[in-house]
Write an enzyme that holds these catalytic residues in place. Structure first.
Site, mmCIF file in Angstrom:
data_model
loop_
_atom_site.group_PDB
_atom_site.id
_atom_site.type_symbol
_atom_site.label_atom_id
_atom_site.label_comp_id
_atom_site.label_asym_id
_atom_site.label_seq_id
_atom_site.Cartn_x
_atom_site.Cartn_y
_atom_site.Cartn_z
ATOM 1 N N CYS A 110 0.803 -1.221 0.000
ATOM 2 C CA CYS A 110 0.000 0.000 0.000
ATOM 3 C C CYS A 110 0.837 1.273 0.000
ATOM 4 C CB CYS A 110 -0.939 0.005 1.206
ATOM 5 S SG CYS A 110 -2.091 -1.384 1.227
ATOM 6 N N HIS A 257 -3.709 7.178 2.057
ATOM 7 C CA HIS A 257 -4.036 5.866 1.501
ATOM 8 C C HIS A 257 -5.378 5.390 2.047
ATOM 9 C CE1 HIS A 257 -4.077 1.697 0.545
ATOM 10 N NE2 HIS A 257 -3.866 1.315 1.803
ATOM 11 N N ASN A 287 -9.876 -0.728 -0.635
ATOM 12 C CA ASN A 287 -8.423 -0.581 -0.544
ATOM 13 C C ASN A 287 -7.795 -1.145 -1.814
ATOM 14 O OD1 ASN A 287 -5.682 -0.737 -0.013
ATOM 15 N ND2 ASN A 287 -5.904 -1.649 2.012
#
Length: 339
Positions: A110, A257, A287
């Site tokens: 990520c 994020h 996500n």
């Protein structure tokens, strides 16, 4: 000398999966997912689509946004590659008609977009490239156990891309100071045990049949990850602001994020960023790992909420553990809706 943002693009696979869709096969509900993650739906690959396809679409849109048809290098950040070998970036470059340019992948989960921006900026600063196409692309739902209600609702697929050029450090679009960090001692908090050299070596050549089926999918320890994410992103974002000589009040948008709405909100609260300056699209996409931040920026730019001259604070946290932050004054560029 600096790397300057000159184009952006994003792409999501057509198939949408809502929380109600998941509830048909998992012990969960729409309310349970939304209140814990902020996610309403996510896009997933189907009909043969994979990471490379998403990367090509996002890359093509970023090139159109930049108004260029050629670059000196292509970098792809992904944790869900087409295959273990080779890297997907050379194939993406070829499919985009970029011929024999330098092309390689990087893996930082990520945090991949922040690490990739820094890497692409390094190519430019070193004189290796004048222009770089950098893409964050993920088909990560293929690596998630769809029977696991802890992880299955969280992740989505997609790609976001930017084109960077050589420029001046004080012009709009110039990537500001970075802060990057990691803690490999906590790597097992978020990991896929099987598939790499460690599992193959331990298997002593007996083959994949000895590997437990669940080891091929993501394992996540949610509570300690939440604590680490909030702490590390907050520290990193503060460091990036300090290096840029910005105050929190100078930030027009905090683009964190999109892992979990609670994490984004907690970091913003720790930083003192008002709710109205926190960019969020996790409700629509989930996500998307390395694609998360560029998709978020593309969404806000395409609808006119992110405008030229506004100051943006970027921050991300992911497996590794790894994290990173950077600052950016948004340039005058066009962004297409992802559709």
């Amino acid at each position: 000398m600096a790397a300057v943002l000159m184009g952006i693009g994003g792409f999501l696979p057509p198939k949408a999966v809502t929380n109600d869709d998941l509830a048909r096969t998992l012990d969960t509900t729409d309310d349970w997912i939304r209140t814990r993650t902020g996610i309403r739906e996510r896009r997933v690959v189907a009909d043969g689509l994979s990471t490379g396809d998403l990367a090509v679409e996002a890359g093509a849109r970023a090139l159109r946004s930049a108004g260029v048809s050629a670059v000196d290098a292509v970098v792809v950040a992904t944790t869900s590659p087409e295959r273990l070998c080779p890297a997907v970036a050379p194939e993406v470059a070829s499919r985009l008609g970029l011929d024999t340019v330098a092309a390689f992948d990087l893996t930082s989960a990520c945090s991949g977009f922040l690490y990739g921006l820094a890497t692409a900026g390094g190519l430019i600063a070193s004189g290796t490239a004048d222009t770089v196409l950098f893409i964050g692309a993920e088909a990560f739902t293929t690596l998630v156990n769809q029977r696991d209600r802890t992880t299955a609702p969280i992740f989505g697929d997609g790609a976001g891309a930017v084109v960077l050029r050589r420029g001046e450090a004080d012009e709009p679009g110039a990537l500001g100071p970075f802060d990057l960090g990691s803690d490999g001692a906590l790597a097992d908090l978020l990991a896929i045990p099987a598939g790499g050299a460690r599992q193959r070596s331990a298997d002593s050549g007996l083959g994949h049949g000895t590997v437990p089926a669940d080891d091929w999918y993501l394992r996540m320890q949610g509570r300690p990850l939440y604590t680490q994410a909030v702490e590390r992103m907050t520290q990193s974002a503060r460091t990036a602001l300090k290096r840029a000589a910005w105050a929190v009040a100078d930030v027009h948008w905090f683009a964190g994020h999109q892992a979990n709405i609670r994490i984004v909100q907690a970091v913003a609260e720790e930083m003192g960023v008002p709710d109205e300056r926190v960019a969020v699209n996790i409700d629509q996409v989930g996500n998307t790992l390395a694609a998360s931040v560029p998709l978020l920026l593309n969404d806000y730019a395409a609808r006119g909420d992110l405008r030229a001259g506004q100051r943006v604070l970027l921050s991300a946290f992911g497996a590794g553990l790894s994290w990173g932050s950077a600052t950016l004054v948004w340039p005058d560029i066009k962004a297409e809706p992802v559709g």
